[in-house]
Write a protein that holds these residues in place. Structure first.
Motif, PDB file in Angstrom:
ATOM      1  N   PHE A  86      35.915  12.441 -11.222  1.00  0.00           N
ATOM      2  CA  PHE A  86      35.278  13.329 -12.191  1.00  0.00           C
ATOM      3  C   PHE A  86      34.305  12.559 -13.078  1.00  0.00           C
ATOM      4  N   ARG A  87      34.708  11.386 -13.541  1.00  0.00           N
ATOM      5  CA  ARG A  87      33.834  10.549 -14.375  1.00  0.00           C
ATOM      6  C   ARG A  87      32.574  10.181 -13.602  1.00  0.00           C
ATOM      7  N   ASP A  88      32.732   9.877 -12.306  1.00  0.00           N
ATOM      8  CA  ASP A  88      31.586   9.539 -11.470  1.00  0.00           C
ATOM      9  C   ASP A  88      30.615  10.722 -11.361  1.00  0.00           C
ATOM     10  N   GLU A  89      31.124  11.932 -11.253  1.00  0.00           N
ATOM     11  CA  GLU A  89      30.250  13.108 -11.149  1.00  0.00           C
ATOM     12  C   GLU A  89      29.552  13.415 -12.470  1.00  0.00           C
ATOM     13  N   LEU A  90      30.119  12.998 -13.582  1.00  0.00           N
ATOM     14  CA  LEU A  90      29.496  13.220 -14.889  1.00  0.00           C
ATOM     15  C   LEU A  90      28.415  12.186 -15.204  1.00  0.00           C
ATOM     16  N   ASN A  91      28.334  11.143 -14.424  1.00  0.00           N
ATOM     17  CA  ASN A  91      27.361  10.080 -14.650  1.00  0.00           C
ATOM     18  C   ASN A  91      25.946  10.639 -14.460  1.00  0.00           C
ATOM     19  N   PRO A  92      25.103  10.626 -15.520  1.00  0.00           N
ATOM     20  CA  PRO A  92      23.754  11.191 -15.410  1.00  0.00           C
ATOM     21  C   PRO A  92      22.851  10.416 -14.453  1.00  0.00           C
ATOM     22  N   GLU A  93      23.208   9.186 -14.108  1.00  0.00           N
ATOM     23  CA  GLU A  93      22.398   8.380 -13.188  1.00  0.00           C
ATOM     24  C   GLU A  93      22.811   8.578 -11.731  1.00  0.00           C
ATOM     25  N   ARG A  94      23.799   9.398 -11.499  1.00  0.00           N
ATOM     26  CA  ARG A  94      24.269   9.643 -10.127  1.00  0.00           C
ATOM     27  C   ARG A  94      23.162  10.286  -9.307  1.00  0.00           C
ATOM     28  N   THR A  95      22.943   9.777  -8.101  1.00  0.00           N
ATOM     29  CA  THR A  95      21.926  10.337  -7.218  1.00  0.00           C
ATOM     30  C   THR A  95      22.552  11.082  -6.035  1.00  0.00           C
ATOM     31  N   GLU A  96      23.852  10.825  -5.773  1.00  0.00           N
ATOM     32  CA  GLU A  96      24.525  11.507  -4.669  1.00  0.00           C
ATOM     33  C   GLU A  96      24.856  12.942  -5.062  1.00  0.00           C
ATOM     34  N   LYS A  97      25.044  13.773  -4.061  1.00  0.00           N
ATOM     35  CA  LYS A  97      25.422  15.166  -4.289  1.00  0.00           C
ATOM     36  C   LYS A  97      26.765  15.228  -5.013  1.00  0.00           C
ATOM     37  N   ARG A  98      26.869  16.136  -5.959  1.00  0.00           N
ATOM     38  CA  ARG A  98      28.122  16.334  -6.664  1.00  0.00           C
ATOM     39  C   ARG A  98      29.000  17.284  -5.858  1.00  0.00           C
ATOM     40  N   ASN A  99      30.298  17.090  -5.917  1.00  0.00           N
ATOM     41  CA  ASN A  99      31.219  17.946  -5.179  1.00  0.00           C
ATOM     42  C   ASN A  99      32.104  18.747  -6.120  1.00  0.00           C
ATOM     43  N   ILE A 100      32.840  18.074  -6.983  1.00  0.00           N
ATOM     44  CA  ILE A 100      33.756  18.761  -7.895  1.00  0.00           C
ATOM     45  C   ILE A 100      32.994  19.736  -8.778  1.00  0.00           C
ATOM     46  N   LEU A 101      31.814  19.338  -9.232  1.00  0.00           N
ATOM     47  CA  LEU A 101      31.029  20.157 -10.161  1.00  0.00           C
ATOM     48  C   LEU A 101      29.987  21.028  -9.467  1.00  0.00           C
ATOM     49  N   ASP A 102      29.981  21.076  -8.151  1.00  0.00           N
ATOM     50  CA  ASP A 102      29.008  21.894  -7.435  1.00  0.00           C
ATOM     51  C   ASP A 102      29.423  23.361  -7.501  1.00  0.00           C
ATOM     52  N   PRO A 103      28.620  24.223  -8.135  1.00  0.00           N
ATOM     53  CA  PRO A 103      29.009  25.624  -8.280  1.00  0.00           C
ATOM     54  C   PRO A 103      29.006  26.394  -6.954  1.00  0.00           C
ATOM     55  N   ASP A 104      28.378  25.837  -5.917  1.00  0.00           N
ATOM     56  CA  ASP A 104      28.356  26.516  -4.628  1.00  0.00           C
ATOM     57  C   ASP A 104      29.674  26.391  -3.875  1.00  0.00           C
ATOM     58  N   PHE A 105      30.432  25.342  -4.156  1.00  0.00           N
ATOM     59  CA  PHE A 105      31.706  25.160  -3.470  1.00  0.00           C
ATOM     60  C   PHE A 105      32.780  26.002  -4.136  1.00  0.00           C
ATOM     61  N   SER A 106      33.540  26.711  -3.326  1.00  0.00           N
ATOM     62  CA  SER A 106      34.608  27.543  -3.885  1.00  0.00           C
ATOM     63  C   SER A 106      35.961  27.190  -3.286  1.00  0.00           C
ATOM     64  N   GLU A 107      35.977  26.233  -2.374  1.00  0.00           N
ATOM     65  CA  GLU A 107      37.228  25.847  -1.738  1.00  0.00           C
ATOM     66  C   GLU A 107      37.311  24.326  -1.675  1.00  0.00           C
ATOM     67  N   ALA A 108      38.534  23.816  -1.778  1.00  0.00           N
ATOM     68  CA  ALA A 108      38.758  22.380  -1.655  1.00  0.00           C
ATOM     69  C   ALA A 108      40.029  22.150  -0.863  1.00  0.00           C
ATOM     70  N   GLY A 109      40.004  21.145  -0.028  1.00  0.00           N
ATOM     71  CA  GLY A 109      41.187  20.725   0.708  1.00  0.00           C
ATOM     72  C   GLY A 109      41.484  19.284   0.348  1.00  0.00           C
ATOM     73  N   ILE A 110      42.736  19.007   0.056  1.00  0.00           N
ATOM     74  CA  ILE A 110      43.119  17.671  -0.373  1.00  0.00           C
ATOM     75  C   ILE A 110      44.300  17.191   0.467  1.00  0.00           C
ATOM     76  N   LYS A 111      44.225  15.970   0.951  1.00  0.00           N
ATOM     77  CA  LYS A 111      45.309  15.345   1.701  1.00  0.00           C
ATOM     78  C   LYS A 111      45.618  14.021   1.037  1.00  0.00           C
ATOM     79  N   PHE A 112      46.880  13.799   0.719  1.00  0.00           N
ATOM     80  CA  PHE A 112      47.317  12.617  -0.010  1.00  0.00           C
ATOM     81  C   PHE A 112      48.450  11.979   0.787  1.00  0.00           C
ATOM     82  N   GLU A 113      48.308  10.701   1.144  1.00  0.00           N
ATOM     83  CA  GLU A 113      49.321  10.006   1.932  1.00  0.00           C
ATOM     84  C   GLU A 113      49.637   8.658   1.300  1.00  0.00           C
ATOM     85  N   ALA A 114      50.875   8.229   1.438  1.00  0.00           N
ATOM     86  CA  ALA A 114      51.321   6.919   0.958  1.00  0.00           C
ATOM     87  C   ALA A 114      51.691   6.058   2.160  1.00  0.00           C
TER      88      ALA A 114
END
Length: 100
Positions: free
Chosen positions: A21-49
């Protein structure tokens, strides 16, 4: 995320998402934002140890994968959207009822 000592999964998830989230708030970011992209309405998360060996060094690791997407478009979803739009327009065009 790799570490020598054990870390609770909820703590690792908090750290990872705060960094994302901090990375997406960085005003110098040039990559596409994901968490803050208003076009995305779905997310899939996989977490493994697991454990990983780097030569003689063993590490505990957590791997996190996030996929962001638009909802699947089907004939049914398009029909439902069209019906909603038609009904909304009909509601907006109704004349006020006259009282006697």
């Amino acid at each position: 995320m790799g570490f020598i000592n054990y870390m609770a999964a909820d703590e690792v998830v908090r750290i990872i998402f705060e960094n994302m989230f901090r990375d997406e708030l960085n005003p110098e970011r040039t990559e596409k934002r994901n968490i803050l992209d208003p076009d995305f309405s779905e997310a899939g998360i996989k977490f493994e140890a697991g454990k990983m060996s780097l030569g003689d060094n063993a590490r505990n690791v957590y791997v996190l994968t996030c996929d962001f997407a638009l909802p699947e478009i089907t004939e049914e979803s398009i029909s439902a959207l069209l019906a909603d739009m038609i009904n909304e327009e009909r509601e907006n065009r109704r004349l006020p009822s006259s009282e006697n």
